[in-house]
Design a protein around this motif. Structure first.
Motif, PDB file in Angstrom:
ATOM      1  N   GLU A   1      -7.686  10.017 -21.966  1.00  0.00           N
ATOM      2  CA  GLU A   1      -7.203   8.690 -22.552  1.00  0.00           C
ATOM      3  C   GLU A   1      -7.748   8.322 -23.803  1.00  0.00           C
ATOM      4  OE1 GLU A   1      -9.625   6.046 -20.358  1.00  0.00           O
ATOM      5  OE2 GLU A   1      -8.164   4.388 -20.756  1.00  0.00           O
TER       6      GLU A   1
ATOM      7  N   TRP B   1     -18.125   6.136 -26.518  1.00  0.00           N
ATOM      8  CA  TRP B   1     -16.551   6.393 -26.657  1.00  0.00           C
ATOM      9  C   TRP B   1     -16.355   7.342 -27.634  1.00  0.00           C
ATOM     10  CZ3 TRP B   1     -11.888   5.449 -24.365  1.00  0.00           C
ATOM     11  CH2 TRP B   1     -12.047   4.722 -22.880  1.00  0.00           C
TER      12      TRP B   1
ATOM     13  N   LYS C   1     -10.094  -1.274 -25.084  1.00  0.00           N
ATOM     14  CA  LYS C   1     -10.265  -1.267 -23.661  1.00  0.00           C
ATOM     15  C   LYS C   1     -10.991  -2.460 -23.118  1.00  0.00           C
ATOM     16  CE  LYS C   1      -9.718   1.560 -20.870  1.00  0.00           C
ATOM     17  NZ  LYS C   1      -8.545   2.067 -19.992  1.00  0.00           N
TER      18      LYS C   1
END
Ligand code: ARG
Length: 553
Positions: free
Chosen positions: A219, A209, A171
């Protein structure tokens, strides 16, 4: 043969003392040159029980031995040295020829779970996981030969904080996982660690995460799935090349929905306790193991615990082998001790078969530091070297390039596998580009070549027979080696050491090649029979070592 001799000795001993029932320490060992073929301590056992002199007991036992398989018995210092008769050798040789591939196979009805290979996703398959893959598969084959039902499990590393770190880095760099190769994913991971050295807050981001992933965030899930799929596709190419098929891929993520039940059970059984916001398991003689971190996420250990429970329930195994690097010895001890505390094991035996680590001259392999060797490169080099040799050989004239490539694959892969299996698994291996693809001497190709040589002799003649003619010195030597096959497999299984089979196969091949050079085989039925038996046994050994034999070489 060893088992047969053991039975003969027991029966003779029982004649002297019918009440003996504890055979715990009876040993029958293959012996050296002047001590016959097998030596046994059986007289000591009885002597101790009856308070008599072992030498005298041994002499009494000797008198009772009456078997066609034994030509002579000598008593030395209380030991019984047994010499095999010509008849014993021929009978066993006939058995090999009769039973062929089934020679020595057993039926035992037990189940074995083998956890092996188990690479981590989003990383290339390193040579480190090669050891686990090959040794694990070899143990599987060995036990299967002995009649066990094998269940192979690839405990894929596809879950854990490191994947949180990877997703964070993807990301951060604004990448789309679909466009990334395994190599690039690996670089991202390496970069994460390099950057985190200066920015420690990144560790926290990585953890966040992973927490997202565990919560099922859309996601995060999607990105992770892409990484996993790509990795599996890469790994499959390697498994295809290695001709290795693992029964189940049950990665760490598979246990995700089974973790909370295990955690609950550990709490209820008071096996786990709270410590600084985390949940840990204490041991008397080892550091504690964590099953729940203070941020609520689970660990590699939690997932292994759930996996152990699942395997016990799903497959009811008698034995579970974990073929994992020696660097995880503590983890394994903690795991097995926890299984014990939870009361799950019952009759099942847990075994860690640790393999030594590959080392570079610069030190340990480490993906984090970007210091690793890729298996793909090793396999490619092995195949290339093998192809060069085949190109220059006499056989090359009669084969198509496609066939040549296939032979080169079998030979090159055989070299890599054998090179790994011939060492005692616990020892570390210094990685060496030349040595990992050895094609000569004590090598896989040498054994494959010996098989091909036997085959080509047998193509020239079909006439083989075990005849009345007395075996000469050279013939006896090979037959004696051939009939050590079963005891070698037993020893390899009980000590989890495929290298014993490699050593044995190499000796047999060397002796056979000497025999081939010094004694004319064609036209002598008994020698042709010995050639056929050598082929059967060598091929079997190679199968147990996961190595196939090419049609030509
Ligand atoms: N994925 C782990 C690693 O690469 C090995 C897993 C071994 N199996 C297990 N049940 N822990 O280090």
């Amino acid at each position: 043969m060893k088992k047969k001799i053991e039975r003969i000795l027991r029966e003779a001993t029982e004649e002297i003392c019918p009440t003996i029932d504890d055979w715990g320490e009876v040993k029958v060992e293959r012996s050296g040159k002047n001590h016959g073929d097998y030596a046994s301590n059986i007289a000591f056992l009885l002597a101790k029980k009856e308070g008599k002199n072992p030498e005298n007991i041994a002499k009494e036992i000797k008198k009772k031995i009456k078997s066609e398989l034994v030509s002579k018995v000598e008593v030395k210092n209380g030991f019984l040295n047994v010499f095999l008769s010509e008849n014993a050798l021929k009978e066993e040789l006939s058995e090999v020829l009769r039973e062929k591939d089934d020679y020595g196979k057993d039926i035992c009805g037990k189940t074995l779970v083998v956890d092996y290979s188990s690479p981590n996703i989003a990383k290339s398959f390193g040579v480190g996981h090669l050891r686990s893959t090959i040794i694990g598969q070899s143990l599987y084959n060995i036990y299967e030969h002995l009649g066990w039902k094998g269940v192979g499990i690839n405990h894929l590393g596809d879950w854990g904080t490191q994947y949180g770190k990877l997703l964070y880095q993807i990301k951060k760099e604004g990448k789309n996982p679909e466009d990334l190769s395994i190599g690039e994913l690996e670089e991202l991971y390496v970069r994460f660690h390099r950057e985190a050295e200066d920015s420690p807050e990144m560790e926290e981001e990585g953890r966040k995460w992973f927490a997202k992933l565990e919560r099922g965030d859309k996601e995060a899930r999607k990105m992770w799935e892409v990484c996993r799929k790509k990795s599996l596709e890469e790994f499959q190419k390697i498994y295809d090349d290695l001709e290795i098929e693992i029964d189940y891929v049950l990665g760490e993520s598979f246990y995700e929905d089974k973790l909370s039940a295990v955690i609950r059970e550990a709490k209820e059984k008071r096996v786990a306790k709270k410590s600084k916001g985390a949940l840990v398991i204490d041991f008397d003689d080892m550091p504690s193991a964590m099953i729940l971190k203070s941020d609520g996420s689970t660990t590699y250990f939690t997932r292994d615990l759930a996996a152990a429970k699942y395997r016990l329930e799903e497959f009811s195994p008698d034995k579970l082998i974990y073929e994992i690097g020696a660097d995880q010895t503590l983890h394994m001890k903690q795991l097995f001790a926890t299984v014990e505390k939870m009361g799950w094991a019952k009759k099942a035996k847990f075994v860690h078969v640790p393999h030594g680590m590959f080392r570079l001259k610069e030190g340990k392999f480490s993906t984090r530091r970007g210091r690793t060797v890729y298996l793909e490169e090793v396999l490619a080099l092995a195949k290339k070297k093998a192809e060069e040799i085949i190109k220059n050989s006499a056989t090359a004239k009669n084969i198509s390039p496609k066939e040549r490539r296939e032979i080169a694959r079998i030979v090159g892969i055989g070299a890599v596998k054998y090179n790994d299996l011939k060492r005692y698994h616990k020892r570390d291996v210094l990685f060496d580009w030349d040595r990992i693809v050895t094609l000569k001497g004590d090598s896989g190709p040498y054994l494959q070549y010996t098989c091909v040589r036997c085959k080509s002799i047998l193509e020239k003649t079909k006439r083989h027979d075990v005849t009345a003619e007395k075996l000469d010195e050279e013939e006896r030597k090979i037959v004696k080696r051939i009939i050590q096959f079963n005891e070698t497999v037993d020893a390899a299984a009980s000590s989890y050491s495929p290298n014993l089979i490699a050593e044995y196969a190499f000796r047999l091949a060397k002796e056979f090649n000497y025999f081939y050079d010094s004694c004319p085989i064609l036209g002598n039925k008994q020698r042709v029979a010995i050639t056929e038996a050598t082929l059967i046994i060598l091929t079997r050994c190679l199968h147990l070592l996961t190595i196939s034999v090419p049609t030509k070489m």
